[in-house]
Design a protein around this motif. Structure first.
Motif, PDB file in Angstrom:
ATOM      1  N   TYR A 149       0.926  17.892 -11.355  1.00 30.22           N
ATOM      2  CA  TYR A 149       0.609  19.181 -11.115  1.00 30.22           C
ATOM      3  C   TYR A 149       1.937  19.916 -11.485  1.00 30.22           C
ATOM      4  O   TYR A 149       1.614  21.233 -12.091  1.00 30.22           O
ATOM      5  CB  TYR A 149       0.715  18.796  -9.840  1.00 30.22           C
ATOM      6  CG  TYR A 149       0.197  20.612  -8.801  1.00 30.22           C
ATOM      7  CD1 TYR A 149      -0.688  21.033  -8.651  1.00 30.22           C
ATOM      8  CD2 TYR A 149       1.450  20.557  -8.083  1.00 30.22           C
ATOM      9  CE1 TYR A 149      -0.813  22.371  -8.105  1.00 30.22           C
ATOM     10  CE2 TYR A 149       1.157  22.014  -7.676  1.00 30.22           C
ATOM     11  CZ  TYR A 149       0.130  22.773  -7.639  1.00 30.22           C
ATOM     12  OH  TYR A 149      -0.179  23.546  -7.161  1.00 30.22           O
ATOM     13  N   ARG A 150       2.880  19.747 -11.609  1.00 31.91           N
ATOM     14  CA  ARG A 150       3.882  20.645 -11.826  1.00 31.91           C
ATOM     15  C   ARG A 150       3.983  21.144 -13.812  1.00 31.91           C
ATOM     16  O   ARG A 150       4.635  22.328 -13.869  1.00 31.91           O
ATOM     17  CB  ARG A 150       5.444  20.127 -11.945  1.00 31.91           C
ATOM     18  CG  ARG A 150       6.180  20.338 -10.433  1.00 31.91           C
ATOM     19  CD  ARG A 150       7.282  19.980  -9.569  1.00 31.91           C
ATOM     20  NE  ARG A 150       7.638  18.194 -10.032  1.00 31.91           N
ATOM     21  CZ  ARG A 150       7.187  16.701 -10.054  1.00 31.91           C
ATOM     22  NH1 ARG A 150       7.621  17.271  -9.389  1.00 31.91           N
ATOM     23  NH2 ARG A 150       7.911  16.329 -10.193  1.00 31.91           N
ATOM     24  N   SER A 151       3.615  19.945 -14.304  1.00 27.96           N
ATOM     25  CA  SER A 151       3.555  20.377 -15.421  1.00 27.96           C
ATOM     26  C   SER A 151       2.435  20.801 -15.971  1.00 27.96           C
ATOM     27  O   SER A 151       2.943  22.101 -16.728  1.00 27.96           O
ATOM     28  CB  SER A 151       3.148  19.060 -16.505  1.00 27.96           C
ATOM     29  OG  SER A 151       4.106  18.283 -16.233  1.00 27.96           O
ATOM     30  N   ASN A 152       1.291  21.043 -15.461  1.00 28.20           N
ATOM     31  CA  ASN A 152      -0.017  21.432 -15.045  1.00 28.20           C
ATOM     32  C   ASN A 152       0.140  23.210 -14.762  1.00 28.20           C
ATOM     33  O   ASN A 152       0.196  24.368 -15.370  1.00 28.20           O
ATOM     34  CB  ASN A 152      -1.009  20.999 -15.188  1.00 28.20           C
ATOM     35  CG  ASN A 152      -1.945  19.832 -15.056  1.00 28.20           C
ATOM     36  OD1 ASN A 152      -1.153  19.693 -16.349  1.00 28.20           O
ATOM     37  ND2 ASN A 152      -2.558  19.080 -14.934  1.00 28.20           N
ATOM     38  N   LEU A 153       0.993  23.516 -14.454  1.00 21.88           N
ATOM     39  CA  LEU A 153       1.091  24.611 -13.684  1.00 21.88           C
ATOM     40  C   LEU A 153       1.958  25.282 -14.543  1.00 21.88           C
ATOM     41  O   LEU A 153       2.032  26.259 -14.351  1.00 21.88           O
ATOM     42  CB  LEU A 153       1.892  24.576 -11.200  1.00 21.88           C
ATOM     43  CG  LEU A 153       2.364  25.603 -11.411  1.00 21.88           C
ATOM     44  CD1 LEU A 153       0.742  26.819 -11.252  1.00 21.88           C
ATOM     45  CD2 LEU A 153       2.776  25.487  -9.957  1.00 21.88           C
ATOM     46  N   LYS A 154       2.996  24.352 -14.692  1.00 21.72           N
ATOM     47  CA  LYS A 154       4.344  25.557 -15.887  1.00 21.72           C
ATOM     48  C   LYS A 154       3.355  26.074 -17.617  1.00 21.72           C
ATOM     49  O   LYS A 154       4.078  27.183 -17.453  1.00 21.72           O
ATOM     50  CB  LYS A 154       5.559  24.260 -15.993  1.00 21.72           C
ATOM     51  CG  LYS A 154       6.379  25.092 -16.926  1.00 21.72           C
ATOM     52  CD  LYS A 154       7.399  23.548 -17.092  1.00 21.72           C
ATOM     53  CE  LYS A 154       8.271  23.232 -15.588  1.00 21.72           C
ATOM     54  NZ  LYS A 154       9.469  22.579 -15.866  1.00 21.72           N
ATOM     55  N   ALA A 155       2.319  24.952 -17.027  1.00 26.90           N
ATOM     56  CA  ALA A 155       1.884  25.317 -19.146  1.00 26.90           C
ATOM     57  C   ALA A 155       1.143  26.619 -17.999  1.00 26.90           C
ATOM     58  O   ALA A 155       1.108  27.562 -19.267  1.00 26.90           O
ATOM     59  CB  ALA A 155       1.382  23.848 -19.257  1.00 26.90           C
ATOM     60  N   MET A 156       0.546  27.040 -17.629  1.00 29.11           N
ATOM     61  CA  MET A 156      -0.237  27.367 -16.528  1.00 29.11           C
ATOM     62  C   MET A 156       0.806  28.890 -16.853  1.00 29.11           C
ATOM     63  O   MET A 156       0.069  30.111 -17.072  1.00 29.11           O
ATOM     64  CB  MET A 156      -1.514  27.505 -15.370  1.00 29.11           C
ATOM     65  CG  MET A 156      -2.021  26.495 -15.638  1.00 29.11           C
ATOM     66  SD  MET A 156      -2.807  26.375 -13.881  1.00 29.11           S
ATOM     67  CE  MET A 156      -3.618  27.838 -13.852  1.00 29.11           C
ATOM     68  N   LEU A 201       0.721  -1.170  -0.420  1.00 27.62           N
ATOM     69  CA  LEU A 201      -0.106  -0.347   0.394  1.00 27.62           C
ATOM     70  C   LEU A 201       1.171   1.485   0.406  1.00 27.62           C
ATOM     71  O   LEU A 201       0.756   2.246  -0.451  1.00 27.62           O
ATOM     72  CB  LEU A 201      -1.277   0.104   1.414  1.00 27.62           C
ATOM     73  CG  LEU A 201      -2.103  -0.355   1.302  1.00 27.62           C
ATOM     74  CD1 LEU A 201      -3.165  -0.859   2.375  1.00 27.62           C
ATOM     75  CD2 LEU A 201      -2.699  -0.563  -0.314  1.00 27.62           C
ATOM     76  N   SER A 202       2.167   1.120   0.889  1.00 28.95           N
ATOM     77  CA  SER A 202       2.846   2.155   0.190  1.00 28.95           C
ATOM     78  C   SER A 202       3.671   2.367  -1.017  1.00 28.95           C
ATOM     79  O   SER A 202       3.539   3.912  -0.898  1.00 28.95           O
ATOM     80  CB  SER A 202       3.842   2.439   2.062  1.00 28.95           C
ATOM     81  OG  SER A 202       3.248   1.898   3.423  1.00 28.95           O
ATOM     82  N   GLY A 203       3.894   1.741  -1.451  1.00 24.31           N
ATOM     83  CA  GLY A 203       4.571   1.545  -2.365  1.00 24.31           C
ATOM     84  C   GLY A 203       3.627   2.481  -3.337  1.00 24.31           C
ATOM     85  O   GLY A 203       3.419   3.262  -4.541  1.00 24.31           O
ATOM     86  N   LEU A 204       2.556   1.964  -3.149  1.00 20.89           N
ATOM     87  CA  LEU A 204       1.502   2.463  -4.206  1.00 20.89           C
ATOM     88  C   LEU A 204       1.343   3.794  -3.824  1.00 20.89           C
ATOM     89  O   LEU A 204       1.150   4.069  -4.992  1.00 20.89           O
ATOM     90  CB  LEU A 204       0.042   1.260  -4.600  1.00 20.89           C
ATOM     91  CG  LEU A 204       0.176   0.087  -5.193  1.00 20.89           C
ATOM     92  CD1 LEU A 204      -1.064  -1.312  -4.373  1.00 20.89           C
ATOM     93  CD2 LEU A 204       0.333   0.374  -6.751  1.00 20.89           C
ATOM     94  N   ALA A 225       1.504   9.319  -5.437  1.00 16.66           N
ATOM     95  CA  ALA A 225       2.249  10.584  -5.205  1.00 16.66           C
ATOM     96  C   ALA A 225       3.192  10.989  -6.211  1.00 16.66           C
ATOM     97  O   ALA A 225       2.845  12.432  -6.490  1.00 16.66           O
ATOM     98  CB  ALA A 225       3.004  10.924  -4.136  1.00 16.66           C
ATOM     99  N   LEU A 226       4.703  10.308  -7.085  1.00 15.15           N
ATOM    100  CA  LEU A 226       5.121  10.767  -8.310  1.00 15.15           C
ATOM    101  C   LEU A 226       4.597  11.056  -9.300  1.00 15.15           C
ATOM    102  O   LEU A 226       4.965  12.617 -10.075  1.00 15.15           O
ATOM    103  CB  LEU A 226       5.888   9.689  -8.060  1.00 15.15           C
ATOM    104  CG  LEU A 226       6.759   9.554  -9.307  1.00 15.15           C
ATOM    105  CD1 LEU A 226       7.618  10.766  -8.762  1.00 15.15           C
ATOM    106  CD2 LEU A 226       7.164   8.886  -9.484  1.00 15.15           C
ATOM    107  N   ILE A 227       3.542  10.468  -9.568  1.00 16.80           N
ATOM    108  CA  ILE A 227       2.202  10.843 -10.358  1.00 16.80           C
ATOM    109  C   ILE A 227       1.959  11.652 -10.548  1.00 16.80           C
ATOM    110  O   ILE A 227       2.240  12.948 -11.262  1.00 16.80           O
ATOM    111  CB  ILE A 227       1.934   9.002 -11.587  1.00 16.80           C
ATOM    112  CG1 ILE A 227       2.321   8.882 -11.534  1.00 16.80           C
ATOM    113  CG2 ILE A 227       0.814  10.490 -12.464  1.00 16.80           C
ATOM    114  CD1 ILE A 227       1.261   6.727 -11.932  1.00 16.80           C
TER     115      ILE A 227
END
Length: 351
Positions: A206-213, A191-194, A199-201
């Motif tokens: 999130y970073r990609s969308n924020l950078k695009a905005m 469960l922790s690994g999943l 969280a990584l995905i």
């Protein structure tokens, strides 16, 4: 530079046979004619615009020595038809034979045919919506914009489910240790690994969308058609006495124009200058001929070097004939048609 001419009201007119002047019924209407700002309270009314030059050509061809520009001054703009069949406004000046023709193009309309005749069509136009173009501004809540509220809700639900699952598995296996953050047992590690992979995905997205905005910000338009306008509650100005205002009142249920008929924020206006100024400030939207909107776009961009208006994508009645009008049975109508056919090169502003 365009000429500036004085404008009379009906009570200032002399007898028709007292001069050889061509009397024109006028009304302010961008970009054809518009008022010149008065320098004092008692200054005479004056107008300017490309139709002044057109009227000079017509007067010369008609062998008229001068031109008198007449404004109804009753606040009904192009005119409203009353129950007794009478008209006021610009159309009323023609119906009462106070003027010989219009000095500004008007829309060909069936109801006006009772009292006026239309010349050959000068050009065609369409009706369109216009509003102040939104500007990019700082948004304190921008850090949550990369994801929709539904996605944020799903992430919160997943977090609660994962933590509840970890606690349940730890409790069932009775393997709670002093260091609660160290996963123990195969189920807990799975469960922790999943969760860490998820969280990584999520963080990468999130970073990609924020950078695009930040790189290519998107301007959200308040509305793009009549349905969206009605839902926005933005005040809408329609010209008083115009063909469009009558089409809205006579529109059938289920049509786009009928939505405006029942729109509580619809305002009939007779002051285009004030309406245009309020539109630039975002106080209201405007529903007029596309040529008038394009003129507004041109003048504001020339003065401020930026585009401050936007047009809705939806066009209405793409063939709106604009023409000059004369009183019913006037002999000048055939002369105007002949002049227009024979002098298209001189009348190049509308040919």
């Amino acid at each position: 530079m365009m000429s500036i001419v004085p404008v009379l009201t009906p009570d200032q007119l002399g007898p028709r046979n007292s001069s050889n002047c061509l009397r024109l019924a006028v009304e302010t209407w961008f970009p054809h004619l518009f008022w010149v700002r008065a320098t004092s309270q008692n200054a005479p009314l004056t107008m300017t615009g490309p139709m002044i030059e057109i009227s000079k050509i017509l007067a010369k061809k008609l062998n008229r020595s001068c031109i008198e520009y007449v404004w109804s001054g009753d606040g009904t703009f192009f005119g409203v038809r009353h129950d007794n069949g009478s008209w006021d406004g610009l159309t009323g000046l023609l119906a009462r034979n106070l003027t010989e023709m219009t000095g500004v193009p008007i829309t060909i309309e069936h109801s006006r045919l009772e009292v006026v005749e239309f010349s050959q069509t000068l050009f065609v136009d369409s009706w369109n919506l216009a509003y102040k173009r939104p500007e990019l501004q700082s948004d304190i809540s921008g850090f949550v914009k990369p994801f929709t509220m539904l996605l944020w809700s799903l992430i919160a639900a997943i977090m609660i489910a994962v933590f509840a699952g970890l606690f349940f598995v730890e409790y069932r296996h009775k393997k709670l240790r002093t260091c609660k953050w160290y996963p123990s047992g195969d189920s807990v590690r799975l469960l922790s690994g999943l969760w860490l992979l998820m969280a990584l995905i999520i963080s990468t997205l999130y970073r990609s969308n924020l950078k695009a905005m930040l790189i290519l910000p998107k301007i959200v338009l308040p509305f793009n058609n009549i349905q969206e306008l009605v839902r926005s509650d933005i005040p809408l100005h329609v010209a008083q006495g115009s063909t469009l205002s009558r089409q809205i009142q006579n529109s059938l249920p289920g049509t786009s124009l009928h939505a405006i008929k029942n729109y509580p924020n619809q305002i009939l206006s007779s002051d285009p200058l004030q309406v245009f100024a309020d539109t630039l400030k975002g106080r209201n939207a405007v529903f007029v001929e596309a040529l008038s909107i394009l003129y507004g776009l041109h003048t504001t961009f020339a003065a401020r070097r930026k585009c401050e208006l936007y047009l809705g994508e939806e066009h209405f009645s793409t063939v709106v004939g604009q023409t000059l009008a004369t009183p019913k049975g006037s002999p000048i109508k055939d002369q105007i048609d002949f002049i227009y056919r024979d002098n298209r090169s001189d009348l190049h502003l509308y040919a």
